[in-house]
Enzyme design. Structure first.
Site, PDB file in Angstrom:
ATOM      1  N   HIS A 248       3.935   0.904  -5.219  1.00  0.00           N
ATOM      2  CA  HIS A 248       3.624   1.216  -6.626  1.00  0.00           C
ATOM      3  C   HIS A 248       3.708   2.729  -6.889  1.00  0.00           C
ATOM      4  CE1 HIS A 248       2.554  -2.779  -8.103  1.00  0.00           C
ATOM      5  NE2 HIS A 248       1.910  -2.980  -6.976  1.00  0.00           N
ATOM      6  N   ASP A 311      -1.834  -2.017  -2.392  1.00  0.00           N
ATOM      7  CA  ASP A 311      -1.402  -3.385  -2.660  1.00  0.00           C
ATOM      8  C   ASP A 311       0.115  -3.508  -2.748  1.00  0.00           C
ATOM      9  OD1 ASP A 311      -1.611  -1.756  -4.965  1.00  0.00           O
ATOM     10  OD2 ASP A 311      -1.365  -3.508  -6.253  1.00  0.00           O
ATOM     11  N   GLU A 312       0.584  -4.725  -2.487  1.00  0.00           N
ATOM     12  CA  GLU A 312       1.935  -5.165  -2.820  1.00  0.00           C
ATOM     13  C   GLU A 312       3.053  -4.248  -2.307  1.00  0.00           C
ATOM     14  OE1 GLU A 312       1.187  -7.781  -6.797  1.00  0.00           O
ATOM     15  OE2 GLU A 312       1.426  -5.642  -7.147  1.00  0.00           O
ATOM     16  N   VAL A 313       2.999  -3.918  -1.038  1.00  0.00           N
ATOM     17  CA  VAL A 313       4.126  -3.204  -0.431  1.00  0.00           C
ATOM     18  C   VAL A 313       5.090  -4.270   0.065  1.00  0.00           C
ATOM     19  CG1 VAL A 313       4.814  -1.598   1.383  1.00  0.00           C
ATOM     20  CG2 VAL A 313       2.559  -1.374   0.295  1.00  0.00           C
ATOM     21  N   GLU A 363      -5.228  -5.627   0.894  1.00  0.00           N
ATOM     22  CA  GLU A 363      -4.163  -5.488   1.885  1.00  0.00           C
ATOM     23  C   GLU A 363      -4.503  -4.446   2.958  1.00  0.00           C
ATOM     24  OE1 GLU A 363      -3.556  -5.827  -1.387  1.00  0.00           O
ATOM     25  OE2 GLU A 363      -1.544  -6.634  -1.777  1.00  0.00           O
TER      26      GLU A 363
END
Ligand code: ACM
Length: 664
Positions: A248, A311-313, A363
């Site tokens: 992000h 988050d969300e890698v 995460e």
């Protein structure tokens, strides 16, 4: 009945439905007799400890009461102790930087002569003042407060609201009114999501290309940040900044491409989703940069916690570029998760070096991290319990995502110590610090963010403040309706934003038929909007789906009416007729309005569903029985009408289905 016996009875049978309108409900409350008038002679006085933020809180309360009641009240503060209608006693000063261990408890005793608010700390006073403001109600003699004894303290120390200012920027005055709303419902952490793929929103003097090249000129100067911090402190709210990394991070790279895992070219992301660009965890240069950057931001934001995202890698670059495979092999790492854990450890050490504790999305949970970190659970409640079992503190946001358009009643029943935490030991349960409502801003702008956040957030605030056993959803909705109106007196703009959105849709036409339709639709849930069409930061959010509130009170109330048939028959019929006939009023406008045109099939469905409901009601009332074909045909119609159209759901379909199924 004696007062004691009355209280004992209430404790056993629960409060009567009309007992109070407070939100969050206090831990303990005993009704007294009589009322304290709130009139032009109303004054606030202080005894013992005093500080400027208490005086300004009292002045704000006075302004709010004047606003709510329309009664002119002199603003002279403090009134003298004996004649003050509200006398405030605070024992001592609070911490120089508000922290999550501070005492927020208070006692509020209202008799027909005086209200006394007693607390150990200014935070307790602030919470008590929020309660006091909610107690002022119109009554037969004007405005007043029913006599009451309240003893109150929060269930959880971390009660937050996160606002994402990256996807769509939210200017300072708008944030301030959300802080006012937070204070009104006793939330105490503003989590400021300051950077994401679509924007880097704070001025960095060490690395000015971050905000210069990453924000389209829409960022908070450091002076503005300090202004907001002061505003939050006055209201007893901590501010936790988040700089989301290593994923992000697209908006960091136009200015500082050397931080990136990939070769570029780099630009601010305009779409929504999970993207490949991420920081390079293998280069020392990146940690040197972050050392300086975190140092700068740690000095700007006084809170003891610093949110590093995490988050969300998606790891695509780490899997496809040979450099990362070599690094992983050299350091004995088996996966991209290991590589991210290495990054988290390094960044956590920098955060610690600059005097802060790390919080990150779930995460980052990894046994190697020090136990001082806080795990922010968003993917499921299990990670919160898992973190607690591993000895980590945590907060819950899974179940509190406001942007996913779920009803308040659903959020309300999500408990940080719910089923997933049932097996935790008492010591492990203490590691669960609370939760945060989250407002991600893909599908909201400053023009409708108030009516996305409020009033639902008040229900979450109650979950985090009030006793766990409080789970009466109908009574919550009753009080939420009141809270929704009183929030307006604090400056939250949700009612006005809704009116403006309706007027935008109606254009030159009367707004009422648009309101009738908008009231019975809801935006599609979860991540459905992103699947329905391709959105960017520039897509106008001015449609029916952006106007419709996240959950329809009208449909919920109609569903209750169906449950109360036949007693509610006349009211059910009135709604059905209104809905059946609304399409004829709207239809002539569709051809001339690009904004309204897509609502045509929704409006037609509403008319058809209402017509079917009317037939069902007639069957019920005449005692005649429909044929099996009739039922089949109507249920098929409902199935069609239940499908999303224009990204909205027709929320009266489920109650009409109940009605049709009730006809045998
Ligand atoms: C998140 O919603 N990606 C924290």
């Amino acid at each position: 009945m004696s007062k004691w016996l009355f209280f004992a009875t209430m404790c056993v049978v629960g409060w009567p439905a009309q007992a109070h309108n407070l939100m969050p409900a206090p831990a303990k409350m005993t009704p007294g007799s009589g009322r304290l008038p709130v009139d032009g002679s109303f004054r606030i006085g202080f005894e013992s400890y005093q500080e400027p933020r208490l005086k300004s809180a009292a002045a704000r309360l006075l302004r709010q009461i004047v606003h709510q009641t329309g009664i002119p009240i002199a603003a002279d503060l403090p009134g003298d102790a004996s004649s003050a209608a509200l006398l405030i006693h605070c024992d001592h000063a609070g911490a120089a930087v508000q922290n999550l261990r501070e005492d927020e408890s208070y006692r509020l005793s209202v008799t027909s002569r005086q209200a006394r608010l007693t607390a150990a700390t200014p935070l307790g006073v602030l919470r008590g003042l929020a309660t006091f403001a909610q107690l002022v109600e119109p009554d037969a003699q004007g405005f007043g407060i029913a006599a009451v004894e309240i003893e109150d303290s929060p269930r959880f120390p971390w009660r937050g609201l996160m606002i994402d200012v990256a996807r769509h920027f939210i200017p300072l005055p708008v944030l301030k009114r959300h802080l006012d709303g937070m204070a009104a419902v006793k939330l105490n952490v503003f989590h400021w999501h300051l950077s994401d793929d679509q924007g880097f929103r704070v001025e960095s003097r060490k690395f000015p290309k971050l905000h210069q090249m990453g924000s389209d000129g829409r960022y908070f100067t450091q002076d503005q940040v300090r202004e907001l911090l002061a505003y939050a402190r006055e209201r007893g709210i901590r501010v936790v900044p988040e700089f989301d990394m290593p994923g992000h991070t697209s908006a960091w790279f136009p200015g500082y491409p050397e931080l990136a895992s990939g070769p570029g070219p780099h630009q601010i992301e305009r779409r929504w989703g999970i993207f490949d660009p991420c920081m390079d965890p293998t280069r020392e240069e990146v940690y040197r940069f972050l050392d300086t950057f975190i140092g700068e931001m740690a000095a700007l934001f006084p809170d003891e916690y610093f949110h590093i995202g995490g988050d969300e890698v998606n790891g695509k670059l780490w899997s496809s570029i040979p450099r990362f495979a070599e690094f992983k092999q050299k350091h004995g790492m088996k996966s991209n998760e290991d590589l991210q854990a290495y990054f988290s450890r390094r960044v956590q050490a920098l955060v610690q070096k600059h005097g802060k504790k790390t919080i990150g999305w779930d995460e980052i949970l990894h046994p190697d991290l020090p136990k001082s970190i806080v795990v922010h659970s968003w993917r499921g409640q299990k990670s919160l319990a898992e973190a607690a079992r591993m000895g980590f503190s945590g907060i819950l946001s899974n179940g509190y995502y406001l942007d996913l358009s779920h009803p308040a009643g659903e959020h309300y029943l999500v408990d940080p110590l719910g089923d997933a935490a049932a097996a935790l030991t008492p010591e492990q349960k203490k590691l669960v610090l609370g939760g945060e409502a989250c407002m991600w801003m893909e599908y909201a702008t400053e023009r409708n963010v108030d009516d996305r956040i409020w009033p639902r957030t008040a229900a979450i605030a109650e979950r985090l403040w009030s006793p766990q056993e409080l789970r009466d959803v109908p009574d919550m909705y009753r009080r939420l309706a009141v809270a929704g109106r009183t929030l307006d007196w604090t400056g939250v703009d949700h009612q006005w934003q809704y009116e403006q959105a309706l007027q935008r849709l109606a254009g030159v036409h009367p707004v009422e038929p648009v309101r009738v339709l908008a009231e019975v639709v809801e935006p599609i849930k979860n991540y459905g909007r992103g699947q329905a069409r391709s959105y960017t930061q520039q897509t106008p959010l001015n449609r029916l789906v952006d106007t419709a509130l996240p959950s329809s009170d009208r449909a919920r109330e109609f569903s209750d009416l169906i449950d109360r048939l036949p007693a509610s028959s006349a009211e059910v019929r009135r709604w059905i007729l209104l809905w059946r006939d609304n399409d004829a009023r709207l239809r002539p406008w569709f051809a001339g309005s690009a904004l309204l045109a897509e609502a045509a099939p929704v409006s037609a469905n509403l008319a058809a569903v209402a017509a079917a409901a009317l037939e069902a009601l007639d069957y019920r009332e005449s005692g005649q029985h429909p044929t099996a074909e009739w039922r089949q045909e109507k249920l098929a119609l409902l199935d069609r009408a239940a499908r999303p159209q224009a990204e909205v759901l027709l929320s009266v379909v489920p109650p009409v289905r109940k009605l049709i199924e009730s006809v045998r």
